[in-house]
Design an enzyme around this catalytic site. Structure first.
Site, mmCIF file in Angstrom:
data_model
loop_
_atom_site.group_PDB
_atom_site.id
_atom_site.type_symbol
_atom_site.label_atom_id
_atom_site.label_comp_id
_atom_site.label_asym_id
_atom_site.label_seq_id
_atom_site.Cartn_x
_atom_site.Cartn_y
_atom_site.Cartn_z
ATOM 1 N N GLY A 11 0.736 -1.251 -0.035
ATOM 2 C CA GLY A 11 -0.053 -0.128 0.111
ATOM 3 C C GLY A 11 0.801 1.036 -0.018
ATOM 4 O O GLY A 11 1.861 1.427 0.840
ATOM 5 N N GLY A 14 -0.732 7.125 2.725
ATOM 6 C CA GLY A 14 0.118 7.829 3.852
ATOM 7 C C GLY A 14 0.893 7.098 4.655
ATOM 8 O O GLY A 14 2.064 7.105 5.189
ATOM 9 N N ALA A 15 0.092 5.746 5.029
ATOM 10 C CA ALA A 15 0.897 5.075 6.016
ATOM 11 C C ALA A 15 1.917 4.392 5.532
ATOM 12 O O ALA A 15 3.130 4.103 6.115
ATOM 13 C CB ALA A 15 -0.277 3.984 6.741
ATOM 14 N N GLY A 16 1.709 3.773 4.346
ATOM 15 C CA GLY A 16 2.721 3.049 3.643
ATOM 16 C C GLY A 16 4.078 3.767 3.421
ATOM 17 O O GLY A 16 4.999 3.373 3.537
ATOM 18 N N PHE A 115 -12.646 21.509 14.316
ATOM 19 C CA PHE A 115 -13.324 20.200 13.645
ATOM 20 C C PHE A 115 -14.255 19.766 14.674
ATOM 21 O O PHE A 115 -13.920 19.669 15.922
ATOM 22 C CB PHE A 115 -11.956 19.336 13.101
ATOM 23 C CG PHE A 115 -12.075 19.011 11.883
ATOM 24 C CD1 PHE A 115 -11.693 19.940 10.773
ATOM 25 C CD2 PHE A 115 -12.635 17.725 11.312
ATOM 26 C CE1 PHE A 115 -11.907 19.688 9.551
ATOM 27 C CE2 PHE A 115 -12.410 17.498 9.856
ATOM 28 C CZ PHE A 115 -12.208 18.488 8.917
ATOM 29 N N ASP A 216 -8.509 -5.195 0.737
ATOM 30 C CA ASP A 216 -7.504 -6.079 0.112
ATOM 31 C C ASP A 216 -6.564 -6.663 1.679
ATOM 32 O O ASP A 216 -6.539 -7.905 1.563
ATOM 33 C CB ASP A 216 -6.824 -5.777 -0.737
ATOM 34 C CG ASP A 216 -7.418 -5.241 -1.812
ATOM 35 O OD1 ASP A 216 -8.671 -5.712 -2.181
ATOM 36 O OD2 ASP A 216 -6.924 -4.233 -2.820
ATOM 37 N N GLN A 235 -17.909 4.191 10.233
ATOM 38 C CA GLN A 235 -18.388 5.509 10.210
ATOM 39 C C GLN A 235 -19.016 5.946 8.832
ATOM 40 O O GLN A 235 -18.438 5.938 7.790
ATOM 41 C CB GLN A 235 -17.213 6.612 10.347
ATOM 42 C CG GLN A 235 -17.328 7.745 10.493
ATOM 43 C CD GLN A 235 -16.397 8.572 11.024
ATOM 44 O OE1 GLN A 235 -15.357 9.299 10.208
ATOM 45 N NE2 GLN A 235 -16.269 9.054 12.352
ATOM 46 N N LEU A 247 -17.420 12.963 -0.536
ATOM 47 C CA LEU A 247 -17.369 13.803 0.803
ATOM 48 C C LEU A 247 -17.434 15.406 0.524
ATOM 49 O O LEU A 247 -16.666 15.967 -0.223
ATOM 50 C CB LEU A 247 -15.992 13.585 1.119
ATOM 51 C CG LEU A 247 -15.902 13.783 2.682
ATOM 52 C CD1 LEU A 247 -16.805 13.096 3.604
ATOM 53 C CD2 LEU A 247 -14.527 13.758 3.240
ATOM 54 N N ARG A 281 -19.153 12.741 14.387
ATOM 55 C CA ARG A 281 -19.689 12.439 13.322
ATOM 56 C C ARG A 281 -20.916 11.421 13.523
ATOM 57 O O ARG A 281 -22.062 11.705 12.636
ATOM 58 C CB ARG A 281 -18.743 11.873 12.253
ATOM 59 C CG ARG A 281 -17.838 12.693 11.675
ATOM 60 C CD ARG A 281 -16.563 12.254 10.856
ATOM 61 N NE ARG A 281 -15.890 13.313 10.309
ATOM 62 C CZ ARG A 281 -14.653 13.037 9.590
ATOM 63 N NH1 ARG A 281 -14.203 11.907 9.680
ATOM 64 N NH2 ARG A 281 -14.077 14.146 9.377
ATOM 65 N N GLU A 380 -5.934 3.045 7.788
ATOM 66 C CA GLU A 380 -6.975 2.739 8.208
ATOM 67 C C GLU A 380 -7.544 1.153 8.149
ATOM 68 O O GLU A 380 -8.567 0.644 8.833
ATOM 69 C CB GLU A 380 -8.021 3.206 6.927
ATOM 70 C CG GLU A 380 -9.454 3.001 7.054
ATOM 71 C CD GLU A 380 -10.578 3.681 6.058
ATOM 72 O OE1 GLU A 380 -10.054 4.619 5.362
ATOM 73 O OE2 GLU A 380 -11.525 3.282 6.039
ATOM 74 N N ARG A 391 -14.456 7.502 15.048
ATOM 75 C CA ARG A 391 -13.385 8.223 14.827
ATOM 76 C C ARG A 391 -13.527 9.845 14.747
ATOM 77 O O ARG A 391 -14.370 10.193 14.009
ATOM 78 C CB ARG A 391 -12.636 7.929 13.511
ATOM 79 C CG ARG A 391 -11.361 8.693 13.150
ATOM 80 C CD ARG A 391 -10.458 8.297 11.853
ATOM 81 N NE ARG A 391 -11.293 8.431 10.685
ATOM 82 C CZ ARG A 391 -11.424 9.499 10.170
ATOM 83 N NH1 ARG A 391 -10.954 10.792 10.596
ATOM 84 N NH2 ARG A 391 -12.061 9.695 8.810
ATOM 85 N N SER A 396 -8.022 10.386 11.301
ATOM 86 C CA SER A 396 -7.464 9.344 10.251
ATOM 87 C C SER A 396 -6.056 9.660 9.665
ATOM 88 O O SER A 396 -4.985 8.914 9.711
ATOM 89 C CB SER A 396 -8.300 9.211 9.129
ATOM 90 O OG SER A 396 -8.399 10.428 8.391
ATOM 91 N N LEU A 397 -5.991 11.186 9.235
ATOM 92 C CA LEU A 397 -4.634 11.396 8.807
ATOM 93 C C LEU A 397 -3.445 11.353 10.139
ATOM 94 O O LEU A 397 -2.314 10.880 9.879
ATOM 95 C CB LEU A 397 -4.500 12.846 8.413
ATOM 96 C CG LEU A 397 -5.448 12.847 7.132
ATOM 97 C CD1 LEU A 397 -5.386 14.389 6.602
ATOM 98 C CD2 LEU A 397 -4.709 12.092 5.867
#
Lengths: 575, 245
Positions: A11, A14-16, A115, A216, A235, A247, A281, A380, A391, A396-397
């Site tokens: 992946g 961002g995380a990968g 936020f 996946d 969510q 969104l 949310r 995620e 969340r 998430s970021l």
């Protein structure tokens, strides 16, 4: 072909990418992505990344951690939330130092906006915590990290899809991978594998998620016998574009936008008197759905596909064009509406999986007793759990950069002291046979199964969930998994066979839909995003615990693991 | 409404030209062209190949030529490219990049050119404890360039690339401008070897095709000219000549 790396990152969101930058400092690292560079869904994140920098007003990581725990309806592991909030600050500075083009305050510091659910001093009122780059913060994170990977010569395998996990007991030894360009099946041997494959919102009909968000990683691990954590918590973002799910960032409400029902009432006054439109949310989505079910949606027919209005017209053109330019563009493109003039029609949209692959705070896969050596997850697709039952926006970021980075660092250490594990090279042959079988016989198109799965999940495992409906959903998904056995590809080509890829993705979504529906039916309480009219209250005595759901053929068995409530005692959740 | 999507099809194993194949289907005027392509691939003809991901114009996967103009299939509604029942919408792959199959093109060359301009921060100073300061005005100077999603629409539309395939192309210059005009970056100097070369910025002849097709509404031609001007200023200050002169 057999490849050998110290670390394989699956992946390129961002995380990968953050993990790859960290792991790549010491380890021979490969990034495998089913997409081309910079196409990952991190790039769609809009509103910002939460960090208590205090650039606009006083703020503290401790307040951020508390908001995260309360926002998650106390199903959050609290030490993990503390790490999230504390490391967010340094990580945001690190991103800025790597070139991320944050919007700026008049003093030249990173700009911050309000936020949902982010408060000062443990709930007194909204706080400016979300660091943003206009309304394309995620895109800037994705680009900045990818650019850093170019600078650091990270090795990419683009359009390679991971199809199977290789385990030696509870030790990860590599992955089996399908190459889109050639149709070949490869083995990647690795001392450590990190899954950072993102979400799986495409199991729902109305979703903000990319078509590529098919879960996946979690599905591959689930089929390898690893239980998934808290899958019932999905969510629904309150403001998706009507009918499409695209969104509309919470940043619109952060800048002062308000929700209105068909009578023109600012209905959030009745549901969250302090935080109003900036309540978390799950609460705002329920409020919208209640307005709709009570006949105050715009159409007024009480059907779940009705909608309400989000009004930003009073903010003025300057604010709309400078703070939410991409949103304005979406509205013009898809709705022929100018948000500086008219309100936007919105409805809840499936947005984010709180649940996923269970990990510890180093990203190691940890099923509550068993730690899988060399197997990691972040972003995620992982469940640390810092989001619990719901969340908060911007987290998430924060999650993917903080825990992507931590996992990368841990991998960099880990691979120094271990050797490669044994790999059965026959695994590639087995998968080749599977693909060949998909091609040889005639069978059904995947379209009807795809649509039915999405309709069932949206109608029966949505914002409000009832026992009977969830049981129907479980039965329907079981049936669809049977029907899926009759799906075949028409495309017999080896090269760029996107149909094979799409069918494997559908299989992943079906498996995760089943786990989600069973987990939801099992949890007999209302907590965060999991809301049941038949069990309307949170039940800490019976249900303050994480679900662990293990897929076994067409059955899902349920187990639990405890929640870390070491810092703040669970309290009623009022905003 | 009934529409006909006339799609370019090319077998991945053949080296010859492809052909157009017609698909008749019913779509809402407000459906995306991408919705039509997905319907075809999932329900009618599984052999159709194209790239897609975010489906709302921010990931850059599905740039293609729709009725002759470069567009994102997910940002183009049926009503944008049809007038009446039964209208034909012709969809072709991007130009200047090799077709891999059907509507998929090989973007490797595009990304190599992107990488060649060093599209990453080359900082002026050491890593800071907190953030580097940058005024809103300084930030605004390169805002436009941050909007690029590397979809290659401009690369396909650029007439200069018809005759000079070695030109680095509009998007790579936008990527360079993103950093050249960033107050935190060393800017131009580190990127001069590519930008101020025969196939760097100078082949651009201001056709404005890139600006016309950009799905992110980036004023690409303007950014190219600003970059040219910056290079001239740099060379003049040193009494040097640009690669153009």
């Amino acid at each position: 072909m057999v490849y050998e790396f110290d670390a394989v990152i699956v992946g390129a969101g961002g995380a990968g990418l953050y993990a790859a930058l960290e792991a790549g400092r010491t380890a021979k690292t490969a990034v495998i992505s089913k997409l081309y560079p910079m196409r990952s869904h991190t790039g769609a994140a809009q509103g910002g990344i939460g960090a208590a920098l205090g650039n606009v007003e006083e703020d503290k990581p401790e307040w951020h951690a508390f908001d995260t725990v309360k926002g998650g309806d106390y199903l959050v592991d609290q030490e993990a939330a503390r790490i999230l909030a504390e490391e967010a600050v340094q990580t945001v500075y690190d991103l800025e130092n790597r070139g991320l083009p944050f919007s700026r305050t008049p003093e030249g510091r990173i700009a911050q906006r309000r936020f949902g659910g982010h408060t000062r001093n443990f709930g007194e009122g909204p706080v400016h915590r979300s660091c943003y780059a206009a309304d394309r913060t995620g895109n800037m994170i994705l680009q900045t990290l990818y650019q850093q990977c170019i600078k650091n010569d990270v090795h990419f395998f683009d359009e390679f899809q991971v199809v199977e996990l290789l385990l030696d007991g509870t030790r990860c030894t590599g992955v089996v991978v399908f190459e889109l360009k050639t149709g070949e099946v490869h083995i990647f041997r690795a001392k450590a594998v990190l899954f950072a494959t993102g979400g799986f919102g495409r199991m729902f009909r109305i979703t903000s998620n990319a078509i590529a968000n098919t879960g996946d990683g979690p599905a591959v691990l689930a089929r390898a016998g690893i239980p998934m954590e808290d899958m019932e918590f999905f969510q629904f973002h309150p403001t998706g574009i009507k009918g499409m799910g695209i969104l509309i960032t919470e940043g619109v409400r952060g800048e002062g936008g308000i929700l209105l029902n068909s009578k023109g009432e600012r209905f959030m006054e009745r549901y969250a008197p302090t935080m109003l439109d900036l309540a978390p949310r799950d609460m705002v989505s329920r409020a919208i759905m209640t307005e709709i079910l009570e006949g105050r949606g715009v159409r007024g027919d009480r059907e779940i596909d009705d909608w309400v209005m989000l009004d930003a017209s009073h903010l003025g053109r300057d604010v709309v064009e400078s703070k939410i330019p991409d949103i304005a563009d979406f509205c013009r493109t898809y709705l022929a509406i100018d948000p500086a003039e008219e309100p936007m029609p919105v409805q809840p949209t499936a947005h984010y999986a709180m649940g996923g692959i269970p990990t510890d705070v180093h990203g190691r896969v940890d099923t509550g007793g068993t730690i899988y050596e060399g197997l990691y997850a972040a972003g995620e697709c992982a469940c640390v759990s810092v989001h619990g039952a719901n969340r908060l926006g911007t987290n998430s970021l924060v999650d993917l950069v903080v825990f992507g980075r931590r996992a990368g660092k841990h991998i960099a250490e880990y691979v120094q002291n271990v050797s490669h594990g044994p790999v059965d090279e026959g695994a590639a042959k087995a998968y080749e046979a599977r693909v060949a079988q998909l091609k040889t016989e005639k069978g059904k198109h995947p379209g009807p199964i795809y649509r039915e799965m999405q309709s069932v999940m949206t109608a029966k495992v949505g914002v409000y969930r009832e026992e009977g409906q969830m049981l129907e959903a479980v039965a329907a998904i079981r049936k669809l998994r049977e029907d899926f056995q009759e799906v075949r590809v028409q495309d017999t080509a080896e090269n760029f066979n996107t149909e094979v890829l799409a069918i494997l993705e559908l299989e992943n979504l079906l498996d995760l839909s089943l786990i989600t529906a069973v987990s939801a039916e099992n949890r007999q309480e209302s907590r965060g995003a999991h809301s049941r009219p038949d069990y309307p209250d949170r039940d800490d005595e019976g249900w303050l615990k994480h679900t662990l759901a293990r897929l076994d053929g067409d059955k899902v068995s349920i187990d639990y693991k405890s929640v870390d409530v070491g810092i703040w005692e669970p309290k009623p959740r009022v905003y | 409404m009934n529409v006909v999507l006339e799609l370019y099809r090319q077998d991945p194993t053949s080296t010859g030209e492809g052909e157009f194949k017609r698909y008749e289907l019913t779509l809402e005027p407000t459906d995306r062209i991408l919705d039509g392509l997905i319907r075809i691939s999932r329900d009618m003809d599984g052999t159709l190949s194209f790239r897609k991901s975010c489906a709302h114009g921010v990931c850059g996967s599905d740039a293609m030529r729709i009725n002759g103009k470069e567009r994102l299939a997910c940002k183009t509604l049926v009503q944008d490219v049809t007038e009446k029942e039964g209208d034909v919408v012709r969809i072709e792959p991007l130009r200047h990049l090799a077709v891999q199959r059907d509507l998929m093109v090989d973007q490797q060359v595009f990304f190599e050119k992107f990488r060649s301009v060093k599209p990453f921060l080359i900082p002026k100073d050491e890593v800071q404890e907190k953030e580097r300061l940058q005024s809103p005005e300084e930030r605004a100077l390169f805002d436009e360039a941050t909007k690029c999603i590397n979809c290659s629409a401009c690369y396909s539309a650029c007439p200069v690339l018809d005759d000079n395939p070695d030109f680095i192309g509009p998007a790579a210059i936008v990527a360079a401008a993103r950093y050249v005009f960033d107050s935190r970056d060393q800017g131009l100097e580190a990127r001069l070897d590519v930008l101020d070369s025969k196939n760097g910025v100078w082949p651009c002849e201001n056709h404005f095709e890139c600006t016309r097709v950009c799905p992110r509404d980036i004023k690409i031609t303007k950014l190219i000219n600003l970059t040219k001007r910056e290079i001239k200023k740099y060379r003049e200050a040193r009494g040097e000549k640009t690669a153009e002169e």
